[in-house]
Design a protein around this motif. Structure first.
Motif, short mmCIF file in Angstrom:
data_model
loop_
_atom_site.label_atom_id
_atom_site.label_comp_id
_atom_site.label_asym_id
_atom_site.label_seq_id
_atom_site.Cartn_x
_atom_site.Cartn_y
_atom_site.Cartn_z
N UNK A 1 -13.21 -59.11 -41.75
CA UNK A 1 -13.10 -59.94 -42.95
C UNK A 1 -13.95 -59.42 -44.10
N UNK A 2 -14.91 -58.54 -43.81
CA UNK A 2 -15.82 -58.00 -44.82
C UNK A 2 -15.16 -56.81 -45.50
N UNK A 3 -14.85 -56.92 -46.79
CA UNK A 3 -14.18 -55.84 -47.52
C UNK A 3 -15.04 -54.58 -47.56
N UNK A 4 -16.35 -54.74 -47.70
CA UNK A 4 -17.25 -53.57 -47.72
C UNK A 4 -17.10 -52.75 -46.45
N UNK A 5 -17.10 -53.44 -45.31
CA UNK A 5 -16.97 -52.73 -44.03
C UNK A 5 -15.57 -52.16 -43.86
N UNK A 6 -14.57 -52.92 -44.28
CA UNK A 6 -13.19 -52.47 -44.12
C UNK A 6 -12.95 -51.14 -44.80
N UNK A 7 -13.29 -51.04 -46.09
CA UNK A 7 -12.97 -49.81 -46.82
C UNK A 7 -13.80 -48.63 -46.31
N UNK A 8 -15.03 -48.90 -45.85
CA UNK A 8 -15.81 -47.79 -45.33
C UNK A 8 -15.23 -47.27 -44.02
N UNK A 9 -14.81 -48.17 -43.16
CA UNK A 9 -14.22 -47.71 -41.90
C UNK A 9 -12.91 -46.95 -42.15
N UNK A 10 -12.13 -47.39 -43.11
CA UNK A 10 -10.91 -46.66 -43.45
C UNK A 10 -11.24 -45.28 -44.01
N UNK A 11 -12.28 -45.20 -44.81
CA UNK A 11 -12.70 -43.89 -45.34
C UNK A 11 -13.17 -42.97 -44.23
N UNK A 12 -13.95 -43.51 -43.30
CA UNK A 12 -14.54 -42.69 -42.24
C UNK A 12 -13.50 -42.09 -41.31
#
Length: 960
Positions: free
Chosen positions: A63-74
């Motif tokens: 649910x955390x957008x900050x975590x979501x986009x970082x995991x997608x980047x990684x």
């Protein structure tokens, strides 16, 4: 984006062994992470609906957008992807770097899809319209991570010499493109020096041809259109990503709007990919000189003003790339001792800076910077003058469709008619694109029983569907070379991840190329072969036909059909192995009964697929041994269901009829799909998809077979089914044509109509009874317990609906059966209150399965059911509760017998009703004839649903 420095029945052991074969753990990137085979990393081009569905699944769990986009980047830019510098430049959380995304965040299919996504495919309107150029969506997540989480220590260091936003996006990719030229230049210079030649860099046009060739040969690799579009979109969306909308999935919603169908609204300020060039220039970091009309959002760029600025931005990042790379190399060479040598470090830094400036500002380096800047400036000007998807003269990757003229070949295409991609006269002269496709399919063993003729008909569409199905596997049936030629099972290098649509789309064309020229140059071939053998006195003899596909390809009745699966995907019990070959299973025979067609009868059935209490009833509903279920409600319910199975499917799960108007019918109630494409078979599958999506995906969804809509008993009432207390509807497929004739390769449409002649793609109904499709269905029915349990619960679902229906729609004071209403009055009795013995209920259900229109309609009992009641009870009003036990018992016996006697004798129907009513089960005994002997178990959960719903298939209305 900066690109630098990359580094006895089926035994449980048999079932588990077969399952292990499908789990290539060696290709799992990290524990509980994605499975990525040798040539799958960033190798796919999913469309927007598919990709956004994957992102949505992850976003709902994170649910955390900050975590979501970082995991997608990684997934693509970070330590796990071999790009550790991104973790330094961006503020990366240590606990995410090694395993960016796991099964805790998404199902296996989603993880595999996300890591395999290289480019995103979108459409102007829908999948039947124009396809836009692809976009490298991974670039978007890099800037999204920057926007949401900020820079790390390395990012602040980078910011001292270059704009970090540009370095992570557009100037980074352009500088990386320049760096590819420089790498080739350094290699050539080193070779010249080693040969004792003087290195020179003249700048006359003839001399510049060499560095220009180096630069241009790496355009699509280092800075393709898809890369630039991804960079530009990341810039355009920075503001929206900083403040995403409300709702459970704001990031997914943003993707669907930005890349969705072209908007109706006008104005270049609207946040949509059609306006990408105007949005990019307007919001570019570092800035690009421009003017903007605030009313229309139109951006204007002066080439003379913008060109030197763009060149300077690229130069800054090119120098930063060289510095970082060379300082890291020098640091590794000197080790820990070197790091402590401060004087040496200063001198080393000076030498690196000098070499960087020599490369960037030298004659050829400066000229190539001019070229990169000029090319990109012209690219922007062309895009600003056109639409957001104009690529101008920028080189693009070769399309996998090139061997086929670049066309999305589809049903109805023809070489002779010059019809390609669904358009007549698509080329000025007769070509061989369809024939080439057919020859390639034949080369790989997907013939569908026809010779290449240049006409894209049903057989070619079916052959493509079979390729799309077989190529999903993680193992392949591959040719072996010297010293012993033959075939072997090998790990696939690249799985098919597109739609099973019978069309030649880019993903299918890429798969054909992969199968024709895999690693080592040895082809992958179709792993399944259906063949026939002559049968004498039940004993199989010589092989007669070696390659059978279509249902009507072989019409001989004295041969038996077998399927050899080179991948051995199904656990075959020892007793069912044919001629010592554990890959071969019997499939069936051709029948001349009814309208003719395949028949998988009792002689072809596996004893291990027999319907028993153990195989049909969920274990939790049975009493623990040694208790006998015969006298319990579960025993009563089972007796009735098993009696129907006795006459409908001869007591075995794997009996399949494909020779009458029910083109395919299976199971306890022999749920059928009629020639119209409408039937109870479709409703059965919809119910399956509803109660166990993962099992459905395994057994049907991955073959491109979908329900037309989500399960809802109130809506699965096609063709009058609702009035008859049953459920019917249509299946859906990708690659069907709509009412206007347009084909939809990436959108499922329902298949079926009230009249067969109104079905555009009626051949697909017969495809379901082709021998390869029947082999898959039969093996699923033989080996998958989830399909067995499905039949139990769906039969009870039907039985409850039937027995709960009022016997008539008139008032309780009128003629017909009544019972107390619990409030001192009376009400109309239900079917379940009229038919109460096991034998009477069985007779009723037998009629309802085979001839429901003779049992009831929306007003209650009709025809034979009503006549049977009136024969036993008369035509007046009957208070069933007032009858004595003896009268009730006698009435139930009479009802059952009357239902037998009035059954027509054609097609042995009367015998089938009698056989059901008099059936004696080996486990729970004979059906009981006394009143109220039938006990229907209470509704209960079907069976434990799959722990992870990782393979939910899209449905026609977009729901899952």
């Amino acid at each position: 984006m900066v690109m630098v420095d990359a580094e006895a029945g089926p035994r449980i052991e048999d079932v588990l062994a077969a399952a292990v074969k499908t789990l290539p753990e060696a290709a799992r990137r990290w524990p509980e992470g994605p499975i990525c085979l040798a040539r799958e990393y960033k190798a796919y081009r999913p469309d927007l609906p598919t990709y956004s569905r994957w992102v949505e699944e992850v976003e709902r769990r994170i649910a955390d957008t900050d975590e979501l986009v970082q995991r997608l980047r990684l997934l693509h830019y970070g330590r796990a992807a071999g790009n550790v510098l991104f973790d330094i430049v961006l503020d990366s959380k240590l606990n995410r770097m090694g395993a960016p995304m796991t099964l805790a965040h998404a199902g296996q299919a989603t993880l595999d899809g996300l890591i395999g996504t290289g480019k995103l495919t979108t459409f102007v309107t829908d999948s039947a319209g124009t396809w836009r150029p692809p976009v490298d969506i991974s670039h978007l997540w890099v800037l999204a991570d920057y926007v949401r989480n900020g820079l790390g220590a390395g990012g602040y260091a980078l910011a001292a010499t270059a704009d970090p936003v540009g370095a992570l996006s557009w100037t980074g990719d352009l500088a990386s493109w320049w760096s590819s030229y420089n790498d080739q230049r350094l290699t050539a210079r080193a070779a010249a020096v080693e040969a004792g030649q003087e290195w020179q860099e003249p700048t006359d046009p003839a001399a510049l041809a060499t560095p220009l060739q180096w630069l241009h040969r790496s355009t699509t690799w280092r800075c393709g259109v898809d890369d630039l579009f991804g960079d530009m979109d990341a810039i355009a969306l920075m503001g929206a990503l900083a403040e995403p909308g409300q709702g459970a999935t704001p990031v997914t919603d943003l993707l669907r709007v930005y890349y969705g169908p072209s908007p109706v609204q006008v104005g270049r300020a609207l946040l949509h990919a059609d306006n990408r060039f105007h949005l990019f220039v307007r919001h570019a970091q570092p800035a690009i000189p421009h003017t903007v009309d605030e009313e229309t959002g139109v951006v204007t760029v002066d080439r003379a003003e913008a060109l030197p600025v763009i060149r300077g931005h690229i130069r800054d990042v090119a120098m930063a790339i060289l510095r970082i790379t060379r300082l890291r190399i020098a640091g590794r060479e000197r080790g820990i001792i070197g790091l402590l040598d401060q004087t040496g470090n200063v001198l080393r830094g000076l030498r690196v800076e000098a070499s960087v400036r020599e490369d960037v500002d030298g004659p050829w380096g400066a000229a190539m910077l001019d070229e990169v800047a000029a090319r990109f400036t012209d690219f922007l000007l062309n895009g600003l003058a056109g639409e957001g998807w104009d690529v101008g003269a920028w080189p693009q990757d070769a399309s996998p469709l090139e061997p086929y003229g670049g066309f999305l070949l589809q049903y109805g295409d023809s070489d002779a008619a010059r019809r390609y991609g669904g358009k007549n006269g698509a080329v000025p002269a007769v070509m061989q694109y369809v024939r080439t496709l057919q020859e390639h399919l034949e080369e790989l063993g997907f013939t569908s029983g026809v010779t290449p003729d240049g006409q894209f008909g049903a057989s070619t569409a079916m052959a493509l569907r079979e390729l799309q199905i077989e190529a999903q596997q993680s193992r392949v049936w591959q040719e072996k070379g010297a010293p012993v030629p033959g075939m072997a099972v090998e790990t696939a290098a690249r799985r098919f991840r597109g739609y099973v649509n019978g069309c030649l789309d880019p993903e299918t064309a890429a798969t054909i190329a992969e199968w024709r020229r895999p690693a080592g140059g040895l082809r992958n071939l179709c792993p399944v072969r259906v063949y026939t053998r002559r049968v004498n006195d039940g004993v199989p003899g010589a092989v007669v036909h070696t390659d059978v596909w279509r249902w009507d390809q072989v019409k001989e009745t004295n041969v038996r059909f077998y399927a050899a699966d080179g991948l051995a995907r199904y656990p075959i019990p020892r007793q069912r192995i044919v001629d010592g070959d554990p890959t071969v299973a019997v499939v069936g025979a051709f029948s001349e009964a009814e309208t003719t067609g395949p028949n998988l009868g009792k002689v072809h059935s596996w004893p291990e697929a027999a319907i028993t209490t153990r195989t049909l009833v969920p274990a939790g509903l049975l009493p623990a041994p040694p208790a006998d279920p015969a006298g319990l409600p579960i025993g009563s319910t089972y007796r009735v269901v098993r009696a129907i199975a006795h006459v409908e499917c001869q007591g075995n799960f794997d009996i399949i009829n494909a020779y009458d108007r029910g083109r395919v019918s299976i199971g306890v109630c022999h749920w059928a799909l009629m020639t119209t494409g409408i039937g109870e078979y479709a409703a059965l599958l919809a119910y399956y998809a509803h109660i166990d999506p993962e099992a459905y995906q395994r057994d049907f969804g991955r073959y491109g077979i979908l329900p037309e809509k989500p399960w809802d008993p109130a809506t699965w009432t096609a063709d009058g089914a609702g009035a008859q207390a049953k459920y019917a509807g249509r299946l859906a497929f990708y690659g069907l044509r709509d009412g206007t004739g347009r084909l939809h390769p990436a959108e499922p449409l329902p298949l079926g109509a009230k009249k067969v002649e109104d079905i555009a793609d009626a051949y697909l109904i017969d495809y379901l009874r082709g021998w390869h499709a029947l082999h898959r269905l039969a093996m699923g029915l033989r080996t998958n317990e989830s399909m067995w349990r499905l039949m139990w619960t769906f039969t009870l679902f039907r039985l409850r609906a039937l027995l709960a229906r009022p016997f008539h729609s008139g008032p309780a004071a009128g003629p017909g059966p009544v019972v107390p209403d619990g409030a001192g009055g009376q009400r109309v009795a239900t079917f379940g209150e009229v038919f109460t013995s096991e034998r009477a209920v069985t007779a009723l259900l037998r009629w309802h399965v085979n001839r429901p229109g003779r049992v009831l309609d929306s007003n209650g009992a009709v025809n034979d059911a009503l006549a049977a009641f009136q024969t036993v009870y008369g035509t007046g009003r009957v208070n069933l509760a007032a009858l004595t036990q003896a009268q009730q018992d006698a009435a139930q016996v009479a009802l059952a017998q009357d239902m037998i006697d009035r059954a027509p004798t054609d097609s042995n129907y009367r015998d089938s009703v009698r056989n059901a009513v008099t059936y004696v089960d080996a486990e729970v005994g004979a059906l009981r004839s006394t009143a109220r002997s039938f006990q229907l178990i209470p509704e209960a959960p079907m069976w434990p649903r799959s722990a992870r719903l990782s393979a939910v298939y899209p449905l026609s209305n977009g729901r899952r």
